[in-house]
Design a protein around this motif. Sequence first.
Motif, PDB file in Angstrom:
ATOM      1  N   GLU A  71       0.881  -1.210  -0.034  1.00  0.00           N
ATOM      2  CA  GLU A  71       0.093   0.065   0.026  1.00  0.00           C
ATOM      3  C   GLU A  71       0.805   1.152   0.101  1.00  0.00           C
ATOM      4  O   GLU A  71       1.788   1.314   0.882  1.00  0.00           O
ATOM      5  CB  GLU A  71      -0.832   0.249   1.439  1.00  0.00           C
ATOM      6  CG  GLU A  71      -1.720  -1.153   1.218  1.00  0.00           C
ATOM      7  CD  GLU A  71      -2.804  -0.874   2.587  1.00  0.00           C
ATOM      8  OE1 GLU A  71      -2.853  -0.015   3.165  1.00  0.00           O
ATOM      9  OE2 GLU A  71      -3.129  -2.114   2.980  1.00  0.00           O
ATOM     10  N   TRP A  72       1.071   2.066  -1.228  1.00  0.00           N
ATOM     11  CA  TRP A  72       1.669   2.980  -1.223  1.00  0.00           C
ATOM     12  C   TRP A  72       1.043   4.414  -1.240  1.00  0.00           C
ATOM     13  O   TRP A  72      -0.176   4.503  -1.571  1.00  0.00           O
ATOM     14  CB  TRP A  72       2.698   2.896  -2.375  1.00  0.00           C
ATOM     15  CG  TRP A  72       1.916   3.049  -3.814  1.00  0.00           C
ATOM     16  CD1 TRP A  72       1.252   1.849  -4.423  1.00  0.00           C
ATOM     17  CD2 TRP A  72       1.444   4.219  -4.586  1.00  0.00           C
ATOM     18  NE1 TRP A  72       0.803   2.204  -5.745  1.00  0.00           N
ATOM     19  CE2 TRP A  72       0.709   3.653  -5.620  1.00  0.00           C
ATOM     20  CE3 TRP A  72       1.324   5.611  -4.125  1.00  0.00           C
ATOM     21  CZ2 TRP A  72       0.155   4.558  -6.376  1.00  0.00           C
ATOM     22  CZ3 TRP A  72       1.152   6.489  -4.990  1.00  0.00           C
ATOM     23  CH2 TRP A  72       0.442   6.063  -6.165  1.00  0.00           C
ATOM     24  N   ARG A  73       1.790   5.132  -0.913  1.00  0.00           N
ATOM     25  CA  ARG A  73       1.212   6.854  -1.052  1.00  0.00           C
ATOM     26  C   ARG A  73       2.379   7.642  -1.261  1.00  0.00           C
ATOM     27  O   ARG A  73       3.601   7.606  -0.942  1.00  0.00           O
ATOM     28  CB  ARG A  73       0.504   7.309   0.288  1.00  0.00           C
ATOM     29  CG  ARG A  73       1.019   7.597   1.566  1.00  0.00           C
ATOM     30  CD  ARG A  73       0.485   8.035   2.821  1.00  0.00           C
ATOM     31  NE  ARG A  73       1.151   7.893   4.051  1.00  0.00           N
ATOM     32  CZ  ARG A  73       2.099   8.624   4.419  1.00  0.00           C
ATOM     33  NH1 ARG A  73       2.894   9.439   3.646  1.00  0.00           N
ATOM     34  NH2 ARG A  73       3.019   8.187   5.476  1.00  0.00           N
ATOM     35  N   LYS A  74       2.471   8.723  -2.122  1.00  0.00           N
ATOM     36  CA  LYS A  74       3.508   9.780  -2.305  1.00  0.00           C
ATOM     37  C   LYS A  74       3.818  10.445  -1.020  1.00  0.00           C
ATOM     38  O   LYS A  74       2.883  10.747  -0.391  1.00  0.00           O
ATOM     39  CB  LYS A  74       3.111  10.841  -3.426  1.00  0.00           C
ATOM     40  CG  LYS A  74       2.673  10.171  -4.695  1.00  0.00           C
ATOM     41  CD  LYS A  74       2.439  11.250  -5.709  1.00  0.00           C
ATOM     42  CE  LYS A  74       2.195  10.681  -7.131  1.00  0.00           C
ATOM     43  NZ  LYS A  74       1.980  11.910  -8.146  1.00  0.00           N
ATOM     44  N   SER A  75       5.138  10.314  -0.841  1.00  0.00           N
ATOM     45  CA  SER A  75       5.747  11.188   0.516  1.00  0.00           C
ATOM     46  C   SER A  75       5.152  12.542   0.138  1.00  0.00           C
ATOM     47  O   SER A  75       5.321  13.148  -0.742  1.00  0.00           O
ATOM     48  CB  SER A  75       6.961  10.704   0.642  1.00  0.00           C
ATOM     49  OG  SER A  75       7.949  11.676  -0.212  1.00  0.00           O
ATOM     50  N   ARG A  76       5.321  13.236   1.381  1.00  0.00           N
ATOM     51  CA  ARG A  76       4.967  14.745   1.448  1.00  0.00           C
ATOM     52  C   ARG A  76       6.453  15.249   0.724  1.00  0.00           C
ATOM     53  O   ARG A  76       6.198  16.382   0.018  1.00  0.00           O
ATOM     54  CB  ARG A  76       5.096  15.144   2.693  1.00  0.00           C
ATOM     55  CG  ARG A  76       3.469  14.941   3.302  1.00  0.00           C
ATOM     56  CD  ARG A  76       3.188  15.319   4.795  1.00  0.00           C
ATOM     57  NE  ARG A  76       2.109  15.165   4.810  1.00  0.00           N
ATOM     58  CZ  ARG A  76       1.457  14.684   5.944  1.00  0.00           C
ATOM     59  NH1 ARG A  76       1.819  14.479   6.936  1.00  0.00           N
ATOM     60  NH2 ARG A  76       0.216  14.249   6.066  1.00  0.00           N
ATOM     61  N   GLU A  77       7.576  14.883   1.035  1.00  0.00           N
ATOM     62  CA  GLU A  77       8.728  15.490   0.438  1.00  0.00           C
ATOM     63  C   GLU A  77       8.500  15.228  -1.279  1.00  0.00           C
ATOM     64  O   GLU A  77       8.872  16.385  -1.817  1.00  0.00           O
ATOM     65  CB  GLU A  77       9.723  14.557   0.701  1.00  0.00           C
ATOM     66  CG  GLU A  77      10.980  14.989   0.327  1.00  0.00           C
ATOM     67  CD  GLU A  77      12.285  13.902   0.735  1.00  0.00           C
ATOM     68  OE1 GLU A  77      13.075  13.371  -0.404  1.00  0.00           O
ATOM     69  OE2 GLU A  77      12.069  13.221   1.529  1.00  0.00           O
TER      70      GLU A  77
END
Length: 146
Positions: free
Chosen positions: A136-142
């Motif tokens: 399960e992935w999500r783009k990092s805030r960075e």
Amino acid sequence: MLYWWPVAKHLSDFLAVLPAFSQWSVYPGTNGSAKKNWPCCEVQWDQEAGLSINNPMEGTITLWVDFWVRSDNVEPDDVYQQQHDAQMAVLCCLREWSDKLLKDLKIAAKVDCPGIASAGTITRPSFGCRMILTIEWRKSRERIQT
């Protein structure tokens, strides 16, 4: 954005340099039986979900990590031990790999292994098994800020 290929490639590169896989051929995708270098670990993709044409921020990927060992021994003890050791090596490094995904690909990932399946003994003298990994992935805030 599709992530299945960068993630599958990243995992195969990560596993290939682990000491537990120093005697294994590790690569993304699969080779036919005639082209395999034994023992081998093949990282394949099953599916990716959560795609959106409007800047997807999260999703899921399912990868298969297949282990193949050849043996002419009647008893599978040695082969099963090799498969077990390889499975344990992967399970023990999933958190480290997840951290490396964040650093290298700028995606935060929750990685789980919902199951391991045997290919049985019908493929003798090749013995195979499959680890199923869900990411399960999500783009990092960075990544979002850049």
